[in-house]
Design a protein around this motif. Structure first.
Motif, mmCIF file in Angstrom:
data_model
loop_
_atom_site.group_PDB
_atom_site.id
_atom_site.type_symbol
_atom_site.label_atom_id
_atom_site.label_comp_id
_atom_site.label_asym_id
_atom_site.label_seq_id
_atom_site.Cartn_x
_atom_site.Cartn_y
_atom_site.Cartn_z
ATOM 1 N N PHE A 111 -37.887 7.671 10.102
ATOM 2 C CA PHE A 111 -38.491 9.012 10.117
ATOM 3 C C PHE A 111 -39.762 9.038 9.290
ATOM 4 N N ARG A 112 -40.838 9.489 9.912
ATOM 5 C CA ARG A 112 -42.099 9.665 9.168
ATOM 6 C C ARG A 112 -42.796 10.887 9.719
ATOM 7 N N GLN A 113 -43.254 11.742 8.792
ATOM 8 C CA GLN A 113 -43.942 12.948 9.250
ATOM 9 C C GLN A 113 -45.418 12.636 9.491
ATOM 10 N N GLU A 114 -45.681 11.905 10.578
ATOM 11 C CA GLU A 114 -47.038 11.562 10.961
ATOM 12 C C GLU A 114 -47.497 12.548 12.019
ATOM 13 N N ASN A 115 -48.785 12.473 12.379
ATOM 14 C CA ASN A 115 -49.267 13.298 13.473
ATOM 15 C C ASN A 115 -48.871 12.662 14.793
ATOM 16 N N ALA A 118 -49.744 9.460 21.391
ATOM 17 C CA ALA A 118 -49.142 8.452 22.258
ATOM 18 C C ALA A 118 -48.686 7.251 21.425
ATOM 19 N N GLY A 119 -47.404 6.916 21.517
ATOM 20 C CA GLY A 119 -46.891 5.756 20.781
ATOM 21 C C GLY A 119 -46.639 6.011 19.309
ATOM 22 N N ARG A 120 -46.786 7.288 18.887
ATOM 23 C CA ARG A 120 -46.512 7.590 17.483
ATOM 24 C C ARG A 120 -45.623 8.820 17.393
ATOM 25 N N PHE A 121 -44.492 8.657 16.750
ATOM 26 C CA PHE A 121 -43.486 9.722 16.709
ATOM 27 C C PHE A 121 -43.071 10.003 15.274
ATOM 28 N N ARG A 122 -42.265 11.037 15.115
ATOM 29 C CA ARG A 122 -41.768 11.368 13.762
ATOM 30 C C ARG A 122 -40.362 10.816 13.549
ATOM 31 N N GLN A 123 -39.560 10.838 14.603
ATOM 32 C CA GLN A 123 -38.353 10.010 14.577
ATOM 33 C C GLN A 123 -38.619 8.910 15.577
ATOM 34 N N PHE A 124 -38.597 7.670 15.120
ATOM 35 C CA PHE A 124 -38.739 6.565 16.050
ATOM 36 C C PHE A 124 -37.730 5.490 15.667
ATOM 37 N N HIS A 125 -37.778 4.368 16.353
ATOM 38 C CA HIS A 125 -36.788 3.324 16.126
ATOM 39 C C HIS A 125 -37.474 2.012 15.808
ATOM 40 N N GLN A 126 -36.928 1.302 14.888
ATOM 41 C CA GLN A 126 -37.443 -0.027 14.579
ATOM 42 C C GLN A 126 -36.338 -1.058 14.709
ATOM 43 N N PHE A 127 -36.703 -2.227 15.208
ATOM 44 C CA PHE A 127 -35.813 -3.378 15.048
ATOM 45 C C PHE A 127 -36.572 -4.366 14.181
ATOM 46 N N ASP A 278 -51.712 0.276 18.682
ATOM 47 C CA ASP A 278 -51.501 -0.945 19.449
ATOM 48 C C ASP A 278 -50.620 -1.990 18.771
ATOM 49 N N ALA A 279 -50.057 -1.663 17.591
ATOM 50 C CA ALA A 279 -49.232 -2.658 16.900
ATOM 51 C C ALA A 279 -47.808 -2.652 17.441
ATOM 52 N N LEU A 280 -47.376 -3.812 17.927
ATOM 53 C CA LEU A 280 -45.977 -3.928 18.355
ATOM 54 C C LEU A 280 -45.085 -4.167 17.148
ATOM 55 N N CYS A 281 -45.562 -4.993 16.229
ATOM 56 C CA CYS A 281 -44.745 -5.237 15.043
ATOM 57 C C CYS A 281 -45.599 -5.763 13.901
ATOM 58 N N GLY A 282 -45.080 -5.671 12.720
ATOM 59 C CA GLY A 282 -45.797 -6.151 11.547
ATOM 60 C C GLY A 282 -44.815 -6.720 10.550
ATOM 61 N N GLY A 283 -45.280 -7.713 9.797
ATOM 62 C CA GLY A 283 -44.344 -8.277 8.832
ATOM 63 C C GLY A 283 -45.042 -9.215 7.874
ATOM 64 N N PHE A 303 -39.957 -8.915 9.442
ATOM 65 C CA PHE A 303 -40.869 -8.071 10.220
ATOM 66 C C PHE A 303 -40.150 -6.818 10.669
ATOM 67 N N ALA A 304 -40.920 -5.796 11.003
ATOM 68 C CA ALA A 304 -40.391 -4.572 11.608
ATOM 69 C C ALA A 304 -41.178 -4.300 12.876
ATOM 70 N N ALA A 305 -40.463 -3.945 13.941
ATOM 71 C CA ALA A 305 -41.107 -3.728 15.230
ATOM 72 C C ALA A 305 -40.752 -2.360 15.771
ATOM 73 N N GLY A 306 -41.699 -1.744 16.451
ATOM 74 C CA GLY A 306 -41.459 -0.426 17.027
ATOM 75 C C GLY A 306 -40.754 -0.536 18.367
ATOM 76 N N MET A 307 -39.622 0.120 18.461
ATOM 77 C CA MET A 307 -38.837 0.094 19.700
ATOM 78 C C MET A 307 -39.547 0.898 20.796
ATOM 79 N N GLU A 308 -40.082 2.076 20.443
ATOM 80 C CA GLU A 308 -40.777 2.908 21.434
ATOM 81 C C GLU A 308 -41.966 2.152 22.031
ATOM 82 N N ARG A 309 -42.680 1.433 21.175
ATOM 83 C CA ARG A 309 -43.857 0.696 21.669
ATOM 84 C C ARG A 309 -43.432 -0.408 22.618
ATOM 85 N N LEU A 310 -42.340 -1.088 22.293
ATOM 86 C CA LEU A 310 -41.817 -2.102 23.220
ATOM 87 C C LEU A 310 -41.488 -1.454 24.563
HETATM 88 P P1 AMP Z 1 -44.654 -0.425 9.736
HETATM 89 O O1 AMP Z 1 -43.297 -0.262 9.128
HETATM 90 O O2 AMP Z 1 -45.568 0.750 9.493
HETATM 91 O O3 AMP Z 1 -45.295 -1.763 9.440
HETATM 92 O O4 AMP Z 1 -44.447 -0.397 11.305
HETATM 93 C C1 AMP Z 1 -43.818 -1.424 12.009
HETATM 94 C C2 AMP Z 1 -43.903 -1.107 13.486
HETATM 95 O O5 AMP Z 1 -43.227 0.129 13.759
HETATM 96 C C3 AMP Z 1 -45.310 -0.883 13.997
HETATM 97 O O6 AMP Z 1 -45.904 -2.112 14.334
HETATM 98 C C4 AMP Z 1 -45.087 -0.012 15.197
HETATM 99 O O7 AMP Z 1 -44.711 -0.797 16.316
HETATM 100 C C5 AMP Z 1 -43.901 0.835 14.793
HETATM 101 N N1 AMP Z 1 -44.296 2.175 14.296
HETATM 102 C C6 AMP Z 1 -44.812 2.491 13.095
HETATM 103 N N2 AMP Z 1 -45.003 3.818 12.967
HETATM 104 C C7 AMP Z 1 -44.603 4.379 14.137
HETATM 105 C C8 AMP Z 1 -44.530 5.724 14.642
HETATM 106 N N3 AMP Z 1 -44.896 6.768 13.909
HETATM 107 N N4 AMP Z 1 -44.052 5.921 15.904
HETATM 108 C C9 AMP Z 1 -43.653 4.859 16.641
HETATM 109 N N5 AMP Z 1 -43.687 3.581 16.225
HETATM 110 C C10 AMP Z 1 -44.155 3.331 14.993
#
Ligand code: AMP
Length: 419
Positions: A111-115, A118-127, A278-283, A303-310
């Motif tokens: 959960f992050r209170q971002e704006n 597209a591809g950016r949410f406030r509740q999203f999923h990471q693997f 455009d980031a799929l994952c970062g670590g 690493f952490a990857a965005g499930m929605e982006r995948l």
């Molecule tokens: P971070 O923990 O910020 O390094 O993010 C790891 C990955 O989570 C990113 O590469 C994105 O794929 C995804 N991610 C980060 N923030 C968001 C968000 N607000 N909505 C959807 N995916 C996100």
């Protein structure tokens, strides 16, 4: 009163949820090949855990966390990422004492209170993965290879692996000094945020997205030219291992981790099929985090990857999942036939077949239409006559042929559809 979902959250309706389930099982399958075991931690934690690990000065902690007080006036936060919770659990449960190396993976909500965009949410999923206990470059390379293998296992080919090294305690300060010396005469041209970072966190100026800041930092000193010998050797070996594995990468000198416990390798995987986000994952490596959170010094990389982006990329690539259409549809007319269908359907389900029975009291025609809509392979049609004669009409929905089958032989007869 009509309710709506919270901005930045999404409902996964059945069709999409099925794609997610399938995608998650592919992720789990690759994780298992690398010997990673799943860990599930709570959705909320003490606020201080994130403040300490992610850092007070980051956007996440300073303005994006969902923080609240519970009834005991304790400050709690919905997790904005999973590295800190996993490391907290690692320390609290003494996992480092039980095994010299722990490879943990997770899939879950953050959960992050971002704006929202597209591809950016406030509740999203990471693997993601955390490999705890190994200082060697092979652990960094394995982490990157694991992420790459997951995307490739989905047939995704269009992505770029970017890597960099952010050194360690020894070489970080001299590099910061070199960077500040370079930036000082350009300070007036940087954005307000970057001017604020100049003293506290100059590394972050390198990954500022503001155009003028990017222009000013084009010729900035590169960290890889300031690494101490140990960090340079480590980085060279990570690169060698990636090359051995046939994993293409580019070195991105702007790729930084702004916090002190991040060490050496940083990486990101970028997709050309996503828009601005455009980031799929970062670590990367974070050798000093365990200690920072009160544990024993433990080298770690993850690493952490965005499930929605995948899922967005998979949608564009036409990735298809197995259908869950029922195989057999019972078309029953009349109370006795419906009772028989109820009991028989359950028997067949317990045998492992997908079986559907009409629950809307529809007529025969409408039930058959529904069977076709659901793409069942066979319909079993029964009415009062069939009950009296102990037979069923089995209709092959692919070629519309129909045969009368004694009830006792029904299962054998249906089996031919699944041979
Ligand atoms: P971070 O923990 O910020 O390094 O993010 C790891 C990955 O989570 C990113 O590469 C994105 O794929 C995804 N991610 C980060 N923030 C968001 C968000 N607000 N909505 C959807 N995916 C996100």
């Amino acid at each position: 009163m009509k309710f709506q979902k919270i901005r930045g959250t999404r409902d996964l309706l059945p069709e999409e949820a099925r794609r997610w389930l399938q995608a998650e099982s592919v992720i789990r399958e690759v994780m298992a090949k690398y010997g990673c075991a799943e860990i599930r931690t709570p959705i909320f934690e003490e606020t201080e855990l994130f403040a300490r690990s992610i850092g007070q000065l980051t956007d996440i902690v300073s303005k994006e966390m969902y923080t609240f007080q519970d009834r005991g006036e304790k400050s709690l936060t919905l997790r904005p990422e999973l590295t800190a919770p996993v490391v907290r659990a690692f320390i609290e449960n003494n996992l480092g004492e039980l095994l010299p190396l722990n490879k943990l993976y997770y899939i879950g909500q953050v959960f992050r209170q971002e704006n929202p965009q597209a591809g950016r949410f406030r509740q999203f999923h990471q693997f993601g993965v955390e490999i705890l206990g190994s200082p060697v470059p092979a652990a960094d390379a394995e982490t990157i290879a694991l992420a790459v293998d997951i995307y490739q296992r989905f047939g995704i080919a269009e992505f770029t692996v970017e890597i960099n090294s952010v050194g360690d305690q020894r070489c970080r300060e001299p590099y910061k000094t070199a960077l500040r010396d370079y930036l000082r005469p350009r300070l007036a041209k940087l954005c307000a945020t970057c001017r604020g970072r100049f003293e506290s966190n100059p590394l972050r100026i390198l990954d500022c997205k503001v155009e003028s800041c990017r222009a000013e930092t084009v010729g900035a000193p590169r960290f890889i030219d300031h690494l101490c010998q140990a960090c340079a050797d480590h980085f060279a070996e990570v690169r060698r291992l990636l090359e051995l594995a046939g994993i293409a990468y580019v070195v991105n000198h702007r790729l930084v981790r702004g916090l002190d416990y991040y060490t050496r390798t940083a990486f990101e995987i970028i997709s050309q099929q996503l828009g601005a986000q455009d980031a799929l994952c970062g670590g990367g490596r974070y050798d000093l985090l365990c200690e920072e959170l009160g544990g024993k010094p433990t080298p770690a990389v993850g690493f952490a990857a965005g499930m929605e982006r995948l899922m967005i990329v998979l949608e564009k690539s036409g990735w298809s999942v197995e259908s869950h259409a029922p195989r057999v549809f019972f078309v029953a007319l009349g109370l006795e036939a419906q009772r028989w269908a109820f009991a028989r359907a359950r028997q067949l389900r317990r045998r492992g077949w997908r079986v559907e029975v009409d629950l809307l009291g529809r007529g025969v025609k409408a039930q058959l239409r529904e069977a076709n809509r659901q793409q069942a392979v066979a319909a079993v049609i029964i009415g009062d006559n069939e009950i009296a004669q102990q037979v069923a009409q089995v209709k092959n929905l692919r070629d519309s042929t129909q045969t009368e089958v004694p009830m006792a032989e029904l299962e054998d007869n249906l089996s031919r559809f699944f041979a």
